[in-house]
Design a protein around this motif. Structure first.
Motif, mmCIF file in Angstrom:
data_model
loop_
_atom_site.group_PDB
_atom_site.id
_atom_site.type_symbol
_atom_site.label_atom_id
_atom_site.label_comp_id
_atom_site.label_asym_id
_atom_site.label_seq_id
_atom_site.Cartn_x
_atom_site.Cartn_y
_atom_site.Cartn_z
ATOM 1 N N ALA A 7 39.316 28.037 -37.782
ATOM 2 C CA ALA A 7 40.053 29.016 -36.980
ATOM 3 C C ALA A 7 41.068 29.730 -37.869
ATOM 4 C CB ALA A 7 40.762 28.326 -35.823
ATOM 5 N N VAL B 5 50.320 25.731 -31.257
ATOM 6 C CA VAL B 5 48.902 26.056 -31.176
ATOM 7 C C VAL B 5 48.172 24.869 -30.563
ATOM 8 C CG1 VAL B 5 46.863 26.240 -32.644
ATOM 9 C CG2 VAL B 5 48.758 27.824 -32.959
ATOM 10 N N VAL C 273 42.407 24.860 -39.591
ATOM 11 C CA VAL C 273 43.006 26.049 -38.983
ATOM 12 C C VAL C 273 43.967 26.664 -39.994
ATOM 13 C CG1 VAL C 273 44.712 24.575 -37.796
ATOM 14 C CG2 VAL C 273 44.358 26.916 -37.017
ATOM 15 N N THR D 280 46.262 36.575 -32.107
ATOM 16 C CA THR D 280 44.801 36.615 -32.080
ATOM 17 C C THR D 280 44.199 35.500 -32.929
ATOM 18 O OG1 THR D 280 44.791 38.196 -33.901
ATOM 19 C CG2 THR D 280 44.699 39.099 -31.666
ATOM 20 N N VAL D 281 43.030 35.050 -32.514
ATOM 21 C CA VAL D 281 42.349 33.953 -33.197
ATOM 22 C C VAL D 281 40.906 34.378 -33.474
ATOM 23 C CG1 VAL D 281 41.696 31.519 -33.100
ATOM 24 C CG2 VAL D 281 43.743 32.307 -31.873
ATOM 25 N N THR D 282 40.465 34.158 -34.703
ATOM 26 C CA THR D 282 39.062 34.377 -35.030
ATOM 27 C C THR D 282 38.496 33.079 -35.595
ATOM 28 O OG1 THR D 282 39.660 35.182 -37.236
ATOM 29 C CG2 THR D 282 39.364 36.844 -35.509
ATOM 30 N N TYR D 283 37.182 32.972 -35.547
ATOM 31 C CA TYR D 283 36.518 31.743 -35.995
ATOM 32 C C TYR D 283 35.445 32.098 -37.022
ATOM 33 C CZ TYR D 283 38.704 30.092 -31.709
ATOM 34 O OH TYR D 283 39.611 29.804 -30.722
ATOM 35 N N VAL E 111 41.129 27.712 -29.765
ATOM 36 C CA VAL E 111 42.546 27.703 -30.131
ATOM 37 C C VAL E 111 43.297 28.697 -29.255
ATOM 38 C CG1 VAL E 111 44.203 28.249 -31.967
ATOM 39 C CG2 VAL E 111 42.077 27.062 -32.522
ATOM 40 N N THR E 112 44.399 28.256 -28.731
ATOM 41 C CA THR E 112 45.284 29.178 -28.019
ATOM 42 C C THR E 112 46.693 29.060 -28.578
ATOM 43 O OG1 THR E 112 45.691 27.509 -26.296
ATOM 44 C CG2 THR E 112 43.969 29.159 -25.853
ATOM 45 N N VAL F 207 44.357 32.038 -37.357
ATOM 46 C CA VAL F 207 45.302 32.441 -36.308
ATOM 47 C C VAL F 207 46.300 33.434 -36.903
ATOM 48 C CG1 VAL F 207 47.016 31.641 -34.642
ATOM 49 C CG2 VAL F 207 45.092 30.158 -35.258
ATOM 50 N N PHE G 196 46.851 29.775 -40.733
ATOM 51 C CA PHE G 196 47.832 30.635 -40.061
ATOM 52 C C PHE G 196 48.304 31.716 -41.022
ATOM 53 C CE2 PHE G 196 48.113 26.381 -38.314
ATOM 54 C CZ PHE G 196 47.941 26.621 -36.974
#
Lengths: 625, 91
Positions: A11, A124, A112, A19-22, A131-132, A13, A114
């Motif tokens: 992830a 997070v 993850v 916003t989150v991308t994978y 992930v939020t 972030v 950041f």
């Protein structure tokens, strides 16, 4: 065929926007870099703009597991924080056990990353691979124990939390990332980076076990290796399972491995080390603590009630006992246990904090700072009340401890004045750990030449000197430890090995008990790709070269420019103790090591041939045109 | 004459959890041999197959390494303290 043991999911972030991308890094990257700081180095090298300030919002911070994290591989419970170190301006990483690493993976992520910085504090949440970014207003200001408890009340007891404490919230250079109330990714100042992003915590809610390529074969290796652990007379197993690292404290003081009196003393200055060692510490232990599925269980919970000191918390490790004990000539175990708890709760690295206190004591004893400067604290050797008080101040950011010492030794020298330099024992801004080059000279080379200066968790020839090598690793040193040439090949072999251990998600301690060939076996059965001892060397060499290349691209043109304080190398030599008369020449070993790694012995720059041989052509282009 | 021998923490399961063992002897070697006589399980830990002190062991007499004196032949006096330390580091 998709590689197993990993989730093919990272992830990214953006804390500026939430916003989150994978992404799936793909089989090739997993095979070449594994995970941990291997994959982390690849991601930072390829995605982070060179020359960024470590605390710039665009700087990346990553928390990564390895392909063996959360599997049946013994001690597969680690995660690694990665980023540019704000303390040294170099590559930074910090390795940590406990339960967070497996939980992150079971929550659906290999790692993850950041970037950016939140406007207001956030945390997070990771669950079911998603992930939020959530508001952390209710958690900001809480210590690490309170933070974890509150998150577990919200998300259940299985939720695991990696967080900063108040120290990180203030963006202190002493800040660590804490999980399980007292496991710390403490080094490199990465808690400071986390705080700069206003990221209070990462909360992982595990749900799905990690799938491996051949579960039965992996279990069979585990069982076989456990048999080796339990063999009678295995000293490393006996040490870790019966005592944990506190078991070596008195012995380390005696033989000169533990620095004493801010690196200026000997066992004769601190003849009461037994009071902060082995049986004395275990007498305070109420129950053992083991990281996720670890058969060693070297940790513990302790309870102390002695005079003004009353605390329940994690058992202090050797590094903590030496930093707040031997370094400060403090044999009051209760006070050290309190300092350990302050660091854990406030989220500070115990090595850096303890060493900074020792630095301040030497400054006070020399008259460089006075009682007026310290706000009335009498910072004298062994004054445990003052040591606890100044540690409290470093934790809460108040008083002399917070205002002058709260960002570590290098910054404190700037605040006190150049006359304090005489007491400043660090390498490139990182406070030195509790292993003395005068006892194990190879660590004097490792402190300087590793991409993270001043670290003891990097492998090298010193593990051989300290009888800490894994069984059946090969490449024995077979040399007098005070003969400095001819150790390069050994140091390079061992360090490449260590890079794979750290990138796989294994524990350094466990891997001193585990027969070395089991590590590639674990990787093979977890990932479904054959690893051999030779391939381990290849992967480790690639990771080592990439970490070093990160530094060189950051402008650290010559890592050999990092100097250890002369005192640390025995100049002048100690007059007593087991290392009396020793002056270490670490430069010869550093140059031999560089040559063996395929790096320029004069500059540390990996050669074009070395880089291309590791499929690092993109790095060769950056460094050599 | 009686000296006190401190054994490494991880050997204490062989000494009934006692850290210190009282031993008789005129030299370091004799005192260590007396420790082994009292606690035979320590023999293979203290000595290698060649009968010499095991590799990776250090022995200190009153805080000074016996390698800086006369090794196992170093004389001891009543009330002296010996400390056996394994080379193992870490932490």
């Amino acid at each position: 065929m998709a590689i197993k043991g990993v989730l093919h999911r990272l992830a990214f972030v953006d804390l500026n926007t939430g916003t989150v991308t994978y992404e799936d890094p793909g089989d090739e990257l997993y095979e070449k870099y594994l995970g941990g700081y291997g994959l982390g180095a690849y991601m930072l090298y390829t995605r982070q703009k060179p020359g960024l300030d470590a605390l710039a919002p665009e700087a990346m911070l990553g928390l990564l597991t390895g392909p063996l994290t959360g599997t049946d591989a013994i001690t597969g419970n680690r995660f690694i924080a990665v980023g540019k170190s704000p303390k040294t301006g170099t590559w930074g990483d910090a390795n940590c056990g406990g339960y967070f690493g497996p939980a992150l993976k079971e929550a659906g992520l290999d790692g993850v990353f950041f970037t950016g910085a939140a406007k207001d504090p956030v945390y997070v949440l990771v669950q079911n691979g998603e992930v939020t970014v959530e508001c952390a207003a209710d958690y900001w200001g809480l210590d690490s124990v309170e933070t974890e408890a509150k998150f577990q009340a919200a998300y259940g007891k299985r939720a695991r939390v990696a967080c900063i404490g108040p120290s990180g919230e203030r963006v202190s250079a002493l800040a660590a990332i804490i999980n399980d109330g007292g496991r710390a990714a403490g080094r490199s100042g990465l808690g400071m980076v986390m705080g700069s992003k206003k990221l209070k915590a990462v909360v992982a809610v595990p749900s799905s076990p990690v799938e491996v390529a051949d579960a039965d074969a992996l279990k069979a290796v585990r069982q076989r290796v456990l048999g080796e652990y339990y063999k009678a007379g295995n000293p490393a197993y006996e040490l870790f399972s019966s005592y944990g690292t506190c078991g070596i404290t008195a012995g380390s003081v005696q033989k000169g491995d533990a620095p004493i009196k801010n690196w200026s003393g000997t066992v004769h200055d601190f003849p009461t080390a037994e009071k902060i060692s082995d049986d004395a510490v275990i007498a305070t232990q109420t129950r053992k603590y083991g990281c996720w599925r670890c058969p060693l269980a070297c940790g513990g919970h302790v309870k102390v009630a002695e005079g003004a000191y009353e605390v329940e918390g994690h058992k202090p490790e050797y590094e903590t006992l030496a930093a707040f004990g031997a370094m400060c000539l403090n044999d009051n175990l209760a006070s050290i246990t309190v300092c350990n708890d302050i660091c854990n709760r406030m989220g500070m690295d115990t090595i850096s904090a303890g060493c900074t206190v020792a630095f301040a004591i030497e400054c006070y004893e020399r008259g460089i700072i006075t009682k007026e400067d310290t706000g009335g604290l009498e910072l004298t050797w062994g004054n445990h009340e003052a040591i606890v008080k100044v540690t409290e101040q470093m934790g809460d950011g108040t008083g002399f401890g917070g205002i002058v010492l709260g960002d570590g030794i290098k910054t404190a020298v700037g605040r006190i004045g150049p006359e304090a330099e005489v007491a400043a024992m660090h390498c490139a801004g990182e406070e030195l750990p509790m292993h003395d080059p005068r006892c194990s000279p190879g660590i004097g080379a490792s402190f300087v030449i590793d991409a993270t200066p001043g670290r003891h968790t990097q492998y090298g020839s010193w593990l051989d000197e300290a009888a800490f090598l894994p069984p059946d690793l090969g490449q024995p040193l077979h040399a007098d430890k005070y003969v400095y040439n001819g150790k390069g090949e050994n140091g390079a072999y061992v360090s490449r090995w260590g890079h794979v251990v750290n990138a796989s998600g294994l524990c350094m301690f466990g891997c001193t008990v585990t027969p070395a060939p089991a590590v590639p076996e674990f990787l093979t059965h977890a990932m479904g790709v054959e690893y051999t001892m030779d391939k381990v060397q290849e992967v480790g060499g690639r990771i080592g070269a990439l970490r070093m290349a990160f530094n060189i691209r950051e402008g650290v043109r010559n890592p050999l420019d990092f100097k250890l304080p002369r005192r640390v190398l025995g100049d002048p030599p100690l007059e007593q103790g087991d290392t009396a008369g020793v002056t270490v020449d670490n430069i010869v070993e550093i140059k031999d090591y560089c040559a063996a790694m395929g790096w320029d012995p004069e500059t540390g720059v990996p050669s074009r041939e070395t880089l291309e041989g590791y499929d690092l052509g993109f790095v060769a282009k950056d460094l050599h045109g | 004459m009686s000296v006190t021998v401190r054994v490494p923490p991880y050997w204490r399961r062989h000494t009934g959890r006692r850290a210190d063992v009282s031993a008789e002897g005129a030299t370091v070697g004799e005192a260590l041999a007396d420790v082994v006589r009292q606690h035979p399980e320590l023999g293979p830990l203290l000595y290698g197959d060649d009968g010499e002190l095991a590799a990776g062991l250090s022995v200190f007499l009153n805080r000074e390494s016996i390698t800086r004196r006369d090794g196992e032949r170093t004389p001891v006096s009543p009330g002296d303290s010996l400390m056996v330390v394994l080379a193992i580091a870490g932490g």
